[in-house]
Structures are given as structure tokens and as C-alpha cells.
Design an enzyme around this catalytic site. Structure first.
Site, mmCIF file in Angstrom:
data_model
loop_
_atom_site.group_PDB
_atom_site.id
_atom_site.type_symbol
_atom_site.label_atom_id
_atom_site.label_comp_id
_atom_site.label_asym_id
_atom_site.label_seq_id
_atom_site.Cartn_x
_atom_site.Cartn_y
_atom_site.Cartn_z
ATOM 1 N N LYS A 10 0.797 -1.132 0.070
ATOM 2 C CA LYS A 10 0.081 0.054 0.017
ATOM 3 C C LYS A 10 0.979 1.274 -0.108
ATOM 4 C CE LYS A 10 -3.983 -2.680 1.947
ATOM 5 N NZ LYS A 10 -4.352 -3.013 3.350
ATOM 6 N N GLN A 30 -5.302 -1.794 9.249
ATOM 7 C CA GLN A 30 -5.004 -3.422 8.533
ATOM 8 C C GLN A 30 -5.726 -4.484 9.639
ATOM 9 O OE1 GLN A 30 -3.508 -3.980 5.665
ATOM 10 N NE2 GLN A 30 -4.493 -6.031 5.666
ATOM 11 N N ASP A 48 -11.670 1.750 2.955
ATOM 12 C CA ASP A 48 -12.097 0.345 2.949
ATOM 13 C C ASP A 48 -13.662 0.068 2.767
ATOM 14 O OD1 ASP A 48 -9.966 -1.242 2.930
ATOM 15 O OD2 ASP A 48 -9.396 -1.235 5.098
#
Length: 283
Positions: free
Chosen positions: A53, A97, A120
Site C-alpha cells: 500500500k 489493517q 475500505d
């Protein structure tokens, strides 16, 4: 017949090129998209994702911040950091995460992120928007699958679409996106009876179960489009998907693993971050 390989790597590079061009134009107006990535503890797979990322942010011209927190970080400390990032003008998108350590509630973390910065698309507000078809952000893997279908001019309208796997991250939003494109959708899971028979009806079959080689050729009808979202390791330690590679001989289009749906996932995270930056600046 051998399926056309759906090249997620090439499409990802193309989309990132357009994101970079748009980012450069935004910078001329004093706007730089910014992504904050939080990782708690040291899960090796998560560390690889986070590194990828960071690289993607650099390739797209974004500003990025990484917070690598020790495993013993308390839930209150983590939520405090998220609250600061919610207020930070430099940060357009926030990603924590998963998985987080057991003493931290994953749902509390998801709920704490400002829905406008939830790149997300896991926050209940964004989940609800996907349900009604009026959304800003879509979870990155389903978004990548839809981008792949569009790139290969595969229209779900009127087609039998079967999704194997009902996770909140992939299966459920995937089903909704196909439905919004007028597909006839069946969502399957571990308790589905006659799974093989259901899969054989599919014009578009999407596998997201997390079991290596789960979908075998006898489960796929001739000429079906097969999207393999799984990333597993087989007995030899080699990366493989949820679909047996022999399915290539029956399908019309199929994503390889690696190099299919995977590269698109992080690219769609970049696309969501760019969109967040624009929305937050009234664009």
C-alpha cells in the site's frame, strides 16, 4: 477451448496511471490525497500488504503516513489515534489493517473511522449506502472485480451470477454490486445445499472462499466467466487461488492467481482515496 486470462496487473497499471494524472492535476490546486495506514502487532501477511500500500501511494503521487503500533496497544489508544486522523486535513483516507489483536474490537475500530475517510468501505454508513446503491466507496476487492468485468466488456445484466463466500469484505458487497448491474445473484456459503449444481448454473462465477483449488472443473459450465478472488498457499508453498487451474479449459474468461483480482484490490484502494480527497474538497 482455453479461457482468456483476465490480466489484473495490466489493468491495475492502467488505472494507476489515470489516478496519478488526476492527482497531479489536483496538486496544481493545492490538494494532495493522503492515506494513513495503521497496523497493530506484527502479522507477516499484514506487513506485506502494508508495504504494498505504501508503494502504491508513492506510484499514485499520494501523501502517506504509516503507524506501526505494538501488539499491546490498547483499544483506547488506537481509537485515540483514529480520532486524530479523522481531524487531520492532510489525511483523506484511513485504513486499519485487519486482523487486530484479540483484545481490540475490530467493529469498534471500523465504527470509529469517519465514513468520509473510510476508504475500505467497512463502516456501517458505507455498507448501508452500498445496499441501496447510492455509494461513494466500495470495498476494494469487489470494486476491482467490477472494474475487471467492465474492462473485458462482460456485462452482468440478465446473467446468472454465483458468488461463493459471504464475508462482509468480499461476498456480500460483491453480490450487491452485481445486483446493481442487473445480474441475477445467488450467494453461496458453507451450508448451501447442492453447491456444485448451483455453481454449474453460473454465467459469472466468483470464488471467495479461501480454500486452495476449491472450485473444480465439474463445478463450472462451459463458457462461464470465472473470477478467482482467493489467495492461498498449496502444499508446495506456492501461491494459488480458490479455483483449480484446470478450469481454464472450460471457462471463457478467467482471472489467474497471482496477477488477476489481487493487483486490482490495492489499486481500488487508491481510487477510493482519490475520491475521498475530492469529496472532502467539494469536488
Amino acid at each position: 477451448m482455453s479461457a482468456v486470462k483476465m490480466d489484473g496487473k495490466a489493468l491495475s497499471d492502467k488505472v494507476r496511471g489515470s489516478i496519478l494524472a488526476e492527482t497531479e492535476a489536483l496538486k496544481q490546486r493545492g490538494i494532495t490525497p493522503g492515506l494513513a495506514v495503521i497496523i497493530v502487532g506484527n502479522d507477516p501477511a499484514s506487513e506485506i500488504y502494508v508495504r504494498n500500500k505504501e508503494k502504491a501511494c508513492a506510484a499514485c503521487g499520494f501523501y502517506s503516513e504509516k503507524y506501526a503500533l505494538p501488539a499491546e496497544t490498547t483499544q483506547d489508544e488506537l481509537l485515540g489515534l483514529i480520532a486524530q486522523l479523522n481531524e487531520s486535513p492532510r489525511i483523506s483516507g484511513i485504513l486499519c489493517q485487519m486482523p487486530v489483536p484479540a483484545h481490540i474490537s475490530a467493529q469498534a475500530v471500523i465504527d470509529a473511522i469517519d465514513p468520509r475517510k473510510d476508504v475500505d468501505a467497512f463502516h456501517p454508513v458505507n455498507v448501508g449506502k452500498i445496499m441501496v446503491g447510492d455509494f461513494d466507496f466500495v470495498p476494494c476487492t469487489p470494486a476491482g472485480v467490477m472494474e475487471l468485468l467492465a474492462a473485458y466488456q462482460i456485462d452482468p445484466a440478465g446473467k446468472e451470477c454465483v458468488v461463493i463466500g459471504r464475508s462482509n469484505i468480499v461476498g456480500k458487497p460483491m453480490a450487491m454490486l452485481l445486483l446493481h448491474k442487473h445480474g441475477t445473484v445467488t450467494l453461496c456459503h458453507s451450508r448451501t445445499q447442492g453447491l456444485d449444481e448451483v455453481c454449474r448454473r453460473a454465467d459469472i462465477l466468483i470464488a471467495a472462499v479461501g480454500k486452495a483449488g476449491f472450485v473444480t472443473p465439474d463445478m463450472v459450465k462451459d463458457g462461464a466467466v470465472v473470477i478467482d478472488v482467493g489467495i492461498n498457499r498449496n502444499a508446495a508453498g506456492k501461491v494459488c487461488g480458490d479455483v483449480d487451474p484446470a478450469v481454464m479449459e472450460k471457462a471463457s474468461y478467467m482471472t489467474p492467481v497471482p496477477g488477476g483480482a489481487g493487483p486490482m484490490t490495492i489499486t481500488m484502494l487508491m481510487k477510493n482515496t482519490l475520491k475521498a480527497a475530492k469529496l472532502q474538497n467539494g469536488l
